[in-house]
Motif scaffolding. Structure first.
Motif, PDB file in Angstrom:
ATOM      1  N   GLY A   1       0.826  -1.202   0.000  1.00 31.47           N
ATOM      2  CA  GLY A   1       0.000   0.000   0.000  1.00 31.47           C
ATOM      3  C   GLY A   1       0.861   1.253   0.000  1.00 31.47           C
ATOM      4  N   THR A   2       0.281   2.360  -0.448  1.00 29.02           N
ATOM      5  CA  THR A   2       1.014   3.623  -0.468  1.00 29.02           C
ATOM      6  C   THR A   2       0.621   4.506   0.712  1.00 29.02           C
ATOM      7  N   LEU A   3      -0.460   4.143   1.405  1.00 31.10           N
ATOM      8  CA  LEU A   3      -0.918   4.939   2.538  1.00 31.10           C
ATOM      9  C   LEU A   3      -1.245   4.024   3.707  1.00 31.10           C
ATOM     10  N   GLY A   4      -1.033   4.528   4.904  1.00 35.58           N
ATOM     11  CA  GLY A   4      -1.387   3.797   6.096  1.00 35.58           C
ATOM     12  C   GLY A   4      -2.688   4.340   6.663  1.00 35.58           C
ATOM     13  N   GLY A   5      -3.338   3.558   7.497  1.00 32.08           N
ATOM     14  CA  GLY A   5      -4.573   4.026   8.104  1.00 32.08           C
ATOM     15  C   GLY A   5      -4.686   3.560   9.542  1.00 32.08           C
ATOM     16  N   TYR A   6      -5.446   4.316  10.330  1.00 24.31           N
ATOM     17  CA  TYR A   6      -5.700   3.941  11.723  1.00 24.31           C
ATOM     18  C   TYR A   6      -7.181   3.629  11.833  1.00 24.31           C
ATOM     19  N   ARG A   7      -7.470   2.355  12.053  1.00 21.56           N
ATOM     20  CA  ARG A   7      -8.835   1.870  11.926  1.00 21.56           C
ATOM     21  C   ARG A   7      -9.835   2.457  12.926  1.00 21.56           C
ATOM     22  N   PRO A   8      -9.531   2.495  14.215  1.00 21.46           N
ATOM     23  CA  PRO A   8     -10.549   2.966  15.160  1.00 21.46           C
ATOM     24  C   PRO A   8     -11.017   4.390  14.867  1.00 21.46           C
ATOM     25  N   ARG A   9     -10.131   5.249  14.370  1.00 22.70           N
ATOM     26  CA  ARG A   9     -10.511   6.639  14.136  1.00 22.70           C
ATOM     27  C   ARG A   9     -10.676   6.963  12.662  1.00 22.70           C
TER      28      ARG A   9
ATOM     29  N   ILE B   1      -8.566   7.251  10.070  1.00 20.79           N
ATOM     30  CA  ILE B   1      -7.651   8.270   9.578  1.00 20.79           C
ATOM     31  C   ILE B   1      -6.680   7.604   8.614  1.00 20.79           C
ATOM     32  N   TYR B   2      -6.378   8.259   7.514  1.00 21.05           N
ATOM     33  CA  TYR B   2      -5.317   7.742   6.649  1.00 21.05           C
ATOM     34  C   TYR B   2      -4.199   8.764   6.564  1.00 21.05           C
ATOM     35  N   GLY B   3      -2.990   8.254   6.352  1.00 18.43           N
ATOM     36  CA  GLY B   3      -1.841   9.141   6.293  1.00 18.43           C
ATOM     37  C   GLY B   3      -0.676   8.480   5.601  1.00 18.43           C
ATOM     38  N   ARG B   4       0.441   9.199   5.547  1.00 19.72           N
ATOM     39  CA  ARG B   4       1.631   8.669   4.904  1.00 19.72           C
ATOM     40  C   ARG B   4       2.194   7.501   5.703  1.00 19.72           C
ATOM     41  N   LEU B   5       2.919   6.632   4.996  1.00 19.62           N
ATOM     42  CA  LEU B   5       3.512   5.489   5.676  1.00 19.62           C
ATOM     43  C   LEU B   5       4.557   5.944   6.686  1.00 19.62           C
ATOM     44  N   ASP B   6       5.178   7.094   6.415  1.00 19.65           N
ATOM     45  CA  ASP B   6       6.224   7.590   7.317  1.00 19.65           C
ATOM     46  C   ASP B   6       5.686   8.717   8.207  1.00 19.65           C
ATOM     47  N   CYS B   7       4.388   8.737   8.414  1.00 20.82           N
ATOM     48  CA  CYS B   7       3.767   9.757   9.260  1.00 20.82           C
ATOM     49  C   CYS B   7       4.409   9.791  10.642  1.00 20.82           C
ATOM     50  N   PRO B   8       4.960  10.934  11.066  1.00 17.86           N
ATOM     51  CA  PRO B   8       5.614  10.995  12.379  1.00 17.86           C
ATOM     52  C   PRO B   8       4.651  10.665  13.516  1.00 17.86           C
ATOM     53  N   SER B   9       3.415  11.046  13.367  1.00 18.90           N
ATOM     54  CA  SER B   9       2.420  10.776  14.401  1.00 18.90           C
ATOM     55  C   SER B   9       2.148   9.273  14.516  1.00 18.90           C
ATOM     56  N   ALA B  10       2.054   8.600  13.361  1.00 18.15           N
ATOM     57  CA  ALA B  10       1.820   7.154  13.372  1.00 18.15           C
ATOM     58  C   ALA B  10       3.034   6.422  13.936  1.00 18.15           C
ATOM     59  N   ILE B  11       4.228   6.870  13.552  1.00 17.10           N
ATOM     60  CA  ILE B  11       5.441   6.206  14.023  1.00 17.10           C
ATOM     61  C   ILE B  11       5.575   6.355  15.539  1.00 17.10           C
ATOM     62  N   ARG B  12       5.219   7.530  16.054  1.00 18.61           N
ATOM     63  CA  ARG B  12       5.225   7.720  17.514  1.00 18.61           C
ATOM     64  C   ARG B  12       4.260   6.749  18.182  1.00 18.61           C
ATOM     65  N   ALA B  13       3.070   6.622  17.609  1.00 17.75           N
ATOM     66  CA  ALA B  13       2.064   5.731  18.188  1.00 17.75           C
ATOM     67  C   ALA B  13       2.524   4.285  18.137  1.00 17.75           C
ATOM     68  N   ILE B  14       3.194   3.909  17.024  1.00 14.57           N
ATOM     69  CA  ILE B  14       3.687   2.542  16.890  1.00 14.57           C
ATOM     70  C   ILE B  14       4.764   2.273  17.933  1.00 14.57           C
ATOM     71  N   THR B  15       5.627   3.272  18.175  1.00 15.69           N
ATOM     72  CA  THR B  15       6.689   3.139  19.168  1.00 15.69           C
ATOM     73  C   THR B  15       6.106   2.910  20.560  1.00 15.69           C
ATOM     74  N   ARG B  16       5.004   3.569  20.834  1.00 14.69           N
ATOM     75  CA  ARG B  16       4.351   3.397  22.138  1.00 14.69           C
ATOM     76  C   ARG B  16       3.684   2.038  22.245  1.00 14.69           C
ATOM     77  N   GLY B  17       3.400   1.418  21.102  1.00 17.81           N
ATOM     78  CA  GLY B  17       2.752   0.107  21.091  1.00 17.81           C
ATOM     79  C   GLY B  17       1.245   0.239  21.075  1.00 17.81           C
ATOM     80  N   GLY B  18       0.598  -0.869  20.758  1.00 20.81           N
ATOM     81  CA  GLY B  18      -0.857  -0.881  20.758  1.00 20.81           C
ATOM     82  C   GLY B  18      -1.486  -0.290  19.514  1.00 20.81           C
ATOM     83  N   TYR B  19      -0.656   0.183  18.609  1.00 20.42           N
ATOM     84  CA  TYR B  19      -1.173   0.825  17.400  1.00 20.42           C
ATOM     85  C   TYR B  19      -1.192  -0.140  16.226  1.00 20.42           C
ATOM     86  N   VAL B  20      -0.165  -0.983  16.177  1.00 23.71           N
ATOM     87  CA  VAL B  20       0.069  -1.813  14.992  1.00 23.71           C
ATOM     88  C   VAL B  20      -1.142  -2.675  14.658  1.00 23.71           C
ATOM     89  N   ARG B  21      -1.801  -3.230  15.667  1.00 26.39           N
ATOM     90  CA  ARG B  21      -2.923  -4.127  15.351  1.00 26.39           C
ATOM     91  C   ARG B  21      -4.112  -3.375  14.786  1.00 26.39           C
TER      92      ARG B  21
END
Ligand SMILES: [Zn+2]
Length: 99
Positions: A34-42, A44-64
């Motif tokens: 895919g060319t874009l990532g998305g956050y299912r509960p909310r 939202i779609y964004g870039r694969l390298d979205c700093p906000s998404a990467i922060r959330a992934i680092t915190r955990g609980g986001y990837v699933r």
């Protein structure tokens, strides 16, 4: 002098498929990532390298909750809206739309 080993053929790679979310919000398998990532509960779609998404992934609980889209049209068709962090201009346009 030993001859350097040839790297093994990457057969596994060429057979790889990616799970993407379609416009009808059901998952399907694609040969291309895919060319874009998305956050299912909310939704939202964004870039694969979205700093906000990467922060959330680092915190955990986001990837699933993370999904991927083939392109922007698919993300919009699936009812997702642009990310305010990495797609700021699109997000502001989206916000300005009457619902
Ligand atoms: Zn983002």
């Amino acid at each position: 002098m030993p001859t350097p080993k040839k790297p093994a053929p990457q057969d596994a790679d060429s057979a790889k498929t990616y799970t993407l979310l379609g416009a009808d919000r059901s998952f399907y398998q694609s040969d291309t990532p895919g060319t874009l990532g998305g956050y299912r509960p909310r939704k939202i779609y964004g870039r694969l390298d979205c700093p906000s998404a990467i922060r959330a992934i680092t915190r955990g609980g986001y990837v699933r909750h993370r999904v991927f889209f083939a392109d922007e049209a698919t993300a919009i068709a699936a009812g997702y809206r642009p990310c305010a962090a990495c797609l700021r201009e699109k997000y502001l346009l989206w916000k300005a739309l009457p619902l």
